[in-house]
Write a protein that holds these residues in place. Structure first.
Motif, short mmCIF file in Angstrom:
data_model
loop_
_atom_site.label_atom_id
_atom_site.label_comp_id
_atom_site.label_asym_id
_atom_site.label_seq_id
_atom_site.Cartn_x
_atom_site.Cartn_y
_atom_site.Cartn_z
N PRO A 185 92.20 52.63 34.30
CA PRO A 185 91.20 51.89 35.08
C PRO A 185 91.72 51.41 36.44
O PRO A 185 90.93 51.23 37.37
CB PRO A 185 90.86 50.69 34.20
N GLU A 186 93.04 51.22 36.55
CA GLU A 186 93.59 50.77 37.83
C GLU A 186 93.41 51.84 38.93
O GLU A 186 93.54 51.56 40.11
CB GLU A 186 95.07 50.38 37.69
N LYS A 187 93.08 53.08 38.50
CA LYS A 187 92.83 54.15 39.49
C LYS A 187 91.33 54.38 39.67
O LYS A 187 90.90 55.44 40.12
CB LYS A 187 93.49 55.45 39.02
N GLY A 188 90.53 53.39 39.26
CA GLY A 188 89.07 53.55 39.26
C GLY A 188 88.48 53.95 40.61
O GLY A 188 87.48 54.66 40.67
N ASP A 189 89.12 53.50 41.71
CA ASP A 189 88.50 53.79 43.01
C ASP A 189 88.79 55.21 43.50
O ASP A 189 88.39 55.58 44.60
CB ASP A 189 88.91 52.75 44.06
N ALA A 190 89.42 56.04 42.67
CA ALA A 190 89.69 57.44 43.08
C ALA A 190 88.42 58.30 43.03
O ALA A 190 88.34 59.33 43.70
CB ALA A 190 90.77 58.05 42.20
N VAL A 191 87.45 57.91 42.19
CA VAL A 191 86.14 58.58 42.18
C VAL A 191 85.08 57.49 42.10
O VAL A 191 85.07 56.71 41.15
CB VAL A 191 85.97 59.53 40.96
N VAL A 192 84.23 57.40 43.11
CA VAL A 192 83.25 56.31 43.17
C VAL A 192 81.85 56.86 43.35
O VAL A 192 81.60 57.70 44.22
CB VAL A 192 83.60 55.34 44.33
N ILE A 193 80.94 56.41 42.47
CA ILE A 193 79.50 56.68 42.64
C ILE A 193 78.84 55.32 42.44
O ILE A 193 78.81 54.80 41.32
CB ILE A 193 78.95 57.66 41.58
N THR A 194 78.34 54.72 43.51
CA THR A 194 77.90 53.33 43.37
C THR A 194 76.56 53.09 44.07
O THR A 194 76.18 53.84 44.97
CB THR A 194 78.99 52.38 43.93
N GLY A 195 75.83 52.07 43.62
CA GLY A 195 74.58 51.66 44.26
C GLY A 195 73.36 52.31 43.64
O GLY A 195 73.46 53.19 42.79
N TRP A 196 72.19 51.85 44.08
CA TRP A 196 70.93 52.36 43.53
C TRP A 196 70.56 53.70 44.13
O TRP A 196 69.75 54.43 43.58
CB TRP A 196 69.81 51.34 43.74
N ASP A 197 71.08 54.00 45.31
CA ASP A 197 70.88 55.32 45.92
C ASP A 197 72.28 55.88 46.14
O ASP A 197 72.78 55.93 47.26
CB ASP A 197 70.11 55.17 47.23
N PRO A 198 72.95 56.28 45.04
CA PRO A 198 74.40 56.46 45.09
C PRO A 198 74.86 57.70 45.85
O PRO A 198 74.19 58.72 45.87
CB PRO A 198 74.77 56.58 43.61
N THR A 199 76.02 57.54 46.46
CA THR A 199 76.69 58.67 47.11
C THR A 199 78.08 58.79 46.51
O THR A 199 78.77 57.78 46.38
CB THR A 199 76.82 58.42 48.63
N ILE A 200 78.46 60.02 46.16
CA ILE A 200 79.79 60.19 45.56
C ILE A 200 80.86 60.28 46.63
O ILE A 200 80.66 60.90 47.69
CB ILE A 200 79.83 61.44 44.63
N SER A 201 81.99 59.62 46.37
CA SER A 201 83.15 59.80 47.24
C SER A 201 84.37 59.87 46.34
O SER A 201 84.37 59.29 45.24
CB SER A 201 83.29 58.64 48.23
#
Ligand code: UT7
Length: 314
Positions: A185-201
């Motif tokens: 979990p400490e590497k959670g920000d390596a793949v992010v899909i967030t928000g109600w209109d999400p964009t993957i990074s």
């Protein structure tokens, strides 16, 4: 002791195909870069199909191939990270579409490793006697999360679904092997899909390094827990993230030279939780894997989470 096994498989991909040349018209990229760095040639993109449409199509095919009836299913689990509808959840919507009455129905989100989590959860429920027959589905509309001006992600992902009918069997050896699962979990920000209109990074290089160093030992542990040396596998279906990652893990794992290595990423791109059942279903449909063949499934990605198990082909 009761175990559970995969009885049948099914998959569905929307008909619209995006080639690398199509993407080169949208962003500054080219076929050579995409093929050499990721191995992808094409990906399928949903236009009118919803996530539930994709999941239900794959599930319907798996159910038809099983010879079982809708009312004989009492558990539906959908692995997805792209559900737009929070209620009803995807599993309930698929159950309603297929006429499955009164199932336990829920979604699981562990991103790219979701199918192996869902399969393990269904296996445990069947072993415990909490259900007798399950539909386990991996379905994604990754295109909903894509920024079509971001070349680092838009060339990678695709849409699709794969499904398995799973039922209790008395013979442990015929069944789904023990799961190896976990996360960092400490590497959670390596793949992010967030928000109600999400964009993957994603931090592509960090995930690449993690996958090519951490996954092979876990995959080996999964085989040993199932009582097999990796060289005894007939097939290896890793999460279809990147051809270079798949081949690196297979080489470190030590699969036999004639083992079937799933490389569906070439045609389908990265379909997150759908990638493993999609690739497995195609290999069985084409006769490249046969009934009873031991195959290692291993998912990894967002979280950063991983999970895998050895299964016998239906
Ligand atoms: O399923 C979720 C889990 N995710 C994964 O498993 C992803 C794992 N990572 C990967 O598969 C790879 O890291 C990627 C395919 C995402 C990227 O490949 P890479 O070899 O690590 O490339 P990079 O990110 O280091 O980028 C190299 C160069 C950069 O340019 P500069 O800075 O060297 O000038 C990028 O801007 O390639 C550039 N680039 C592109 N060039 C052409 C990035 N995307 C593209 C593109 N076309 N589509």
């Amino acid at each position: 002791m009761t175990a559970s096994r995969i009885v049948s498989l099914g998959h569905y991909q929307p008909p619209k195909v995006l080639t690398n040349d199509d993407l080169a018209k949208l962003v500054d990229t080219d076929d050579e870069w995409i093929r050499s760095r990721v191995g992808i040639r094409t990906r399928h993109i949903a236009v009118d199909e919803t996530l539930v449409d994709l999941a239900a199509e794959a599930a319907q095919k798996a159910l038809a191939a099983s010879g079982r009836l809708a009312h004989e299913i009492d558990l539906v689990v959908v692995a997805t990270c792209t559900a737009v509808e929070r209620s009803p959840n995807t599993a309930a919507a698929v159950a309603a579409r297929l006429g499955i009455t009164a199932p336990a129905a829920f979604d699981i989100n562990t991103v790219c490793s979701g199918f192996s989590y869902a399969l393990a959860t269904a296996d445990h429920a069947l072993r415990a006697g909490a259900a007798t027959r399950a539909l386990v589905i991996g379905a994604e509309r990754m295109s909903d999360t894509i920024d079509w001006t971001d070349r680092s992600t838009c060339v990678i992902f695709g849409d699709g679904a794969g499904a398995a009918v799973v039922e209790a069997v008395p013979d442990e050896r015929a069944g789904i092997g023990p799961v190896v699962w976990g996360s960092e979990p400490e590497k959670g920000d390596a793949v992010v899909i967030t928000g109600w209109d999400p964009t993957i990074s994603q931090q592509g290089q960090a995930v690449f390094r993690w996958a090519t160093t951490k996954i092979a030992p876990l995959a080996r542990e999964t085989c040993l827990k199932a009582g097999l040396d990796p060289s005894e596998l007939r097939g290896f279906v890793a999460h279809q993230a990147n051809l270079r990652i798949i081949d690196a893990i297979a080489a470190k794992l030590g699969t036999a030279p004639d083992a079937v290595i799933a490389r569906d990423v070439v045609d389908s791109g990265n379909t997150s939780a759908a990638s493993i059942p999609l690739a497995l279903s195609k290999l069985v449909e084409r006769g490249e894997l046969r009934s009873g063949d031991p195959v290692l499934l291993f998912g990894f990605g967002g979280g950063l989470a991983y999970a895998g198990q050895v299964v016998r082909c239906p």
